[in-house]
Write a protein that holds these residues in place. Structure first.
Motif, PDB file in Angstrom:
ATOM      1  N   LYS A 128      30.903  35.529  11.515  1.00 53.12           N
ATOM      2  CA  LYS A 128      31.144  36.611  10.564  1.00 53.12           C
ATOM      3  C   LYS A 128      29.938  37.541  10.474  1.00 53.12           C
ATOM      4  CE  LYS A 128      34.372  33.970   7.718  1.00 53.12           C
ATOM      5  NZ  LYS A 128      34.704  33.489   6.352  1.00 53.12           N
ATOM      6  N   LYS A 129      30.252  38.821  10.351  1.00 52.91           N
ATOM      7  CA  LYS A 129      29.213  39.835  10.264  1.00 52.91           C
ATOM      8  C   LYS A 129      28.579  39.823   8.872  1.00 52.91           C
ATOM      9  CE  LYS A 129      28.543  44.776  11.219  1.00 52.91           C
ATOM     10  NZ  LYS A 129      29.241  46.039  11.596  1.00 52.91           N
ATOM     11  N   VAL A 130      27.265  39.969   8.831  1.00 54.14           N
ATOM     12  CA  VAL A 130      26.530  40.015   7.566  1.00 54.14           C
ATOM     13  C   VAL A 130      25.835  41.366   7.498  1.00 54.14           C
ATOM     14  CG1 VAL A 130      24.725  38.973   6.150  1.00 54.14           C
ATOM     15  CG2 VAL A 130      26.173  37.523   7.585  1.00 54.14           C
ATOM     16  N   GLY A 135      22.203  47.621  -3.116  1.00 56.07           N
ATOM     17  CA  GLY A 135      22.414  47.002  -4.413  1.00 56.07           C
ATOM     18  C   GLY A 135      22.798  45.535  -4.339  1.00 56.07           C
ATOM     19  N   ASP A 136      23.116  45.042  -3.137  1.00 55.37           N
ATOM     20  CA  ASP A 136      23.437  43.622  -2.992  1.00 55.37           C
ATOM     21  C   ASP A 136      22.171  42.778  -3.169  1.00 55.37           C
ATOM     22  OD1 ASP A 136      26.035  44.250  -2.539  1.00 55.37           O
ATOM     23  OD2 ASP A 136      26.001  43.872  -0.373  1.00 55.37           O
ATOM     24  N   VAL A 137      22.371  41.572  -3.672  1.00 55.08           N
ATOM     25  CA  VAL A 137      21.242  40.668  -3.903  1.00 55.08           C
ATOM     26  C   VAL A 137      20.677  40.187  -2.565  1.00 55.08           C
ATOM     27  CG1 VAL A 137      20.526  38.480  -4.935  1.00 55.08           C
ATOM     28  CG2 VAL A 137      22.167  39.932  -6.120  1.00 55.08           C
ATOM     29  N   PHE A 138      19.375  40.197  -2.452  1.00 57.53           N
ATOM     30  CA  PHE A 138      18.730  39.715  -1.227  1.00 57.53           C
ATOM     31  C   PHE A 138      18.868  38.204  -1.124  1.00 57.53           C
ATOM     32  CE2 PHE A 138      14.992  37.993   0.951  1.00 57.53           C
ATOM     33  CZ  PHE A 138      15.078  38.652   2.166  1.00 57.53           C
ATOM     34  N   ASP A 139      19.414  37.741   0.014  1.00 58.15           N
ATOM     35  CA  ASP A 139      19.603  36.314   0.260  1.00 58.15           C
ATOM     36  C   ASP A 139      18.702  35.900   1.427  1.00 58.15           C
ATOM     37  OD1 ASP A 139      20.386  33.737   0.796  1.00 58.15           O
ATOM     38  OD2 ASP A 139      22.528  34.153   0.803  1.00 58.15           O
ATOM     39  N   PRO A 140      17.638  35.154   1.161  1.00 58.42           N
ATOM     40  CA  PRO A 140      16.712  34.783   2.240  1.00 58.42           C
ATOM     41  C   PRO A 140      17.351  33.925   3.327  1.00 58.42           C
ATOM     42  CG  PRO A 140      16.236  33.542   0.233  1.00 58.42           C
ATOM     43  CD  PRO A 140      17.240  34.588  -0.137  1.00 58.42           C
ATOM     44  N   ASN A 141      18.491  33.314   3.024  1.00 63.02           N
ATOM     45  CA  ASN A 141      19.176  32.505   4.033  1.00 63.02           C
ATOM     46  C   ASN A 141      19.934  33.362   5.042  1.00 63.02           C
ATOM     47  OD1 ASN A 141      18.423  29.979   2.861  1.00 63.02           O
ATOM     48  ND2 ASN A 141      19.975  30.290   1.301  1.00 63.02           N
ATOM     49  N   LEU A 142      20.280  34.586   4.636  1.00 63.64           N
ATOM     50  CA  LEU A 142      21.083  35.456   5.496  1.00 63.64           C
ATOM     51  C   LEU A 142      20.382  36.761   5.847  1.00 63.64           C
ATOM     52  CD1 LEU A 142      24.546  35.107   3.696  1.00 63.64           C
ATOM     53  CD2 LEU A 142      23.864  34.016   5.831  1.00 63.64           C
ATOM     54  N   HIS A 143      19.365  37.130   5.070  1.00 67.12           N
ATOM     55  CA  HIS A 143      18.712  38.419   5.257  1.00 67.12           C
ATOM     56  C   HIS A 143      17.245  38.238   5.626  1.00 67.12           C
ATOM     57  CE1 HIS A 143      21.742  39.563   1.875  1.00 67.12           C
ATOM     58  NE2 HIS A 143      22.351  39.417   3.043  1.00 67.12           N
ATOM     59  N   ARG A 172      26.338  29.120   8.968  1.00 67.60           N
ATOM     60  CA  ARG A 172      24.984  28.939   9.503  1.00 67.60           C
ATOM     61  C   ARG A 172      24.527  30.253  10.110  1.00 67.60           C
ATOM     62  NH1 ARG A 172      27.821  24.389  10.298  1.00 67.60           N
ATOM     63  NH2 ARG A 172      26.852  22.374   9.851  1.00 67.60           N
ATOM     64  N   THR A 173      23.331  30.648   9.772  1.00 70.08           N
ATOM     65  CA  THR A 173      22.837  31.939  10.227  1.00 70.08           C
ATOM     66  C   THR A 173      22.524  31.895  11.722  1.00 70.08           C
ATOM     67  OG1 THR A 173      21.895  32.397   8.057  1.00 70.08           O
ATOM     68  CG2 THR A 173      21.070  33.698   9.892  1.00 70.08           C
ATOM     69  N   VAL A 174      23.214  32.749  12.481  1.00 68.90           N
ATOM     70  CA  VAL A 174      22.924  32.900  13.904  1.00 68.90           C
ATOM     71  C   VAL A 174      21.832  33.951  14.078  1.00 68.90           C
ATOM     72  CG1 VAL A 174      23.859  33.591  16.145  1.00 68.90           C
ATOM     73  CG2 VAL A 174      25.243  32.223  14.574  1.00 68.90           C
ATOM     74  N   ARG A 175      21.952  35.015  13.297  1.00 63.98           N
ATOM     75  CA  ARG A 175      20.931  36.054  13.279  1.00 63.98           C
ATOM     76  C   ARG A 175      20.898  36.672  11.894  1.00 63.98           C
ATOM     77  NH1 ARG A 175      21.700  41.215  16.988  1.00 63.98           N
ATOM     78  NH2 ARG A 175      22.890  41.922  15.184  1.00 63.98           N
ATOM     79  N   ALA A 176      19.736  36.699  11.294  1.00 66.20           N
ATOM     80  CA  ALA A 176      19.616  37.262   9.950  1.00 66.20           C
ATOM     81  C   ALA A 176      19.753  38.784   9.991  1.00 66.20           C
ATOM     82  CB  ALA A 176      18.271  36.878   9.338  1.00 66.20           C
ATOM     83  N   ALA A 177      20.343  39.332   8.955  1.00 66.79           N
ATOM     84  CA  ALA A 177      20.464  40.782   8.858  1.00 66.79           C
ATOM     85  C   ALA A 177      19.103  41.381   8.497  1.00 66.79           C
ATOM     86  CB  ALA A 177      21.488  41.149   7.790  1.00 66.79           C
TER      87      ALA A 177
END
Length: 207
Positions: A128-130, A135-143, A172-177
Motif C-alpha cells: 500500500k502507498k503511504v 496536516g497529517d500526524v507524523f508517524d516515525p514507523n511510516l515516515h 511493514r514498512t518497505v520504504r518510508a515516505a
C-alpha cells in the motif's frame, strides 16, 4: 411359632429405630454432595473446552501471521524493484503539461492508466502507498523527516508535504515516505506560544 413372631417383630422394631436414628439431613447431604461433584466435573470440562478453543484460536492466528510473513518475504524484494517504476511514473505525470491536447493528452492519459493499474496490483498483493497529506500526524514507523521548517497553517510536528511516497507491505514498512515536518511552534500553536512567552516575560519584569 411364637419365638419366630417375636424375632420378626424385634427385627421390624430394629429397622424402624435405625430409620428413625438416621437423620434426613444426612441423606440430603449425600444427595447434595453428589450434585456438587457433578457441577464441579461439569465446570472442569467446560474450562477444558474453553482452553482448547482459545488454543485453537491462537494457533489459527499464529498460522495466519506466519503465512503473511512468508508471503511478505517472498514478494518484498520484487516490490522494492517495482517501486522505482512507480516513482518514474509519478515523476512523468508531475512533469506532464496540465492543459495538453491531442497526442500529448493521450500519452498522459495512458500514463495515468498504467499508474492506476500498477497501484492496484500493489494493493492486491498487500503493498500500500503511504503518502501523508498536509496536516497529517507524523508517524516515525511510516515516515522519514527529510527537513523541518516553520509553517503558518500546519501545527508543529505534523506533515507539511510529502517529497516521495512510501510503501508498506502487510503493515511493514518497505520504504518510508519522505516528508517535510512543521517546526515546533508552527501553525495555530505559534500564536499561543508567543502569547504565553509574552505573559511570562511581563511577569518576570514585574517580579
Amino acid at each position: 411359632m411364637t419365638d419366630h413372631n417375636e424375632e420378626t417383630r424385634d427385627q421390624l422394631e430394629q429397622d424402624l429405630q435405625e430409620s428413625i436414628d438416621t437423620p434426613e439431613t444426612e441423606q440430603d447431604d449425600d444427595g447434595l454432595d453428589a450434585l456438587d461433584a457433578l457441577i464441579a466435573e461439569r465446570d472442569q470440562w467446560r474450562d477444558r473446552a474453553l482452553r482448547a478453543a482459545a488454543e485453537a484460536e491462537n494457533t489459527k492466528r499464529r498460522s495466519e501471521t506466519q503465512l503473511n510473513d512468508a508471503r511478505a518475504y517472498a514478494i518484498q524484494r520484487f516490490s522494492k524493484d517495482l517501486l522505482g517504476v512507480a516513482d518514474s511514473l509519478e515523476r512523468a505525470l508531475q512533469a506532464a503539461p496540465k492543459d495538453s491536447e491531442g497526442a500529448t493528452a493521450s500519452l498522459v492519459t495512458g500514463l495515468e492508466l498504467v499508474q492506476k493499474s500498477l497501484l492496484s496490483a500493489f494493493e492486491a498483493n498487500g503493498l500500500k502507498k503511504v503518502a501523508p497529506e498536509a496536516g497529517d500526524v507524523f508517524d516515525p514507523n511510516l515516515h522519514q523527516a527529510m527537513m523541518e521548517q516553520p509553517s503558518e497553517t500546519v501545527q508543529g510536528g505534523k506533515v507539511i508535504q510529502t517529497l516521495q511516497p512510501g510503501y508498506a507491505l502487510f503493515d511493514r514498512t518497505v520504504r518510508a515516505a519522505m516528508v517535510v515536518v512543521a517546526a515546533k511552534g508552527s501553525g495555530a500553536a505559534a500564536g499561543g506560544y508567543g502569547a504565553d512567552a509574552e505573559v511570562g516575560k511581563n511577569l518576570d519584569e514585574k517580579a
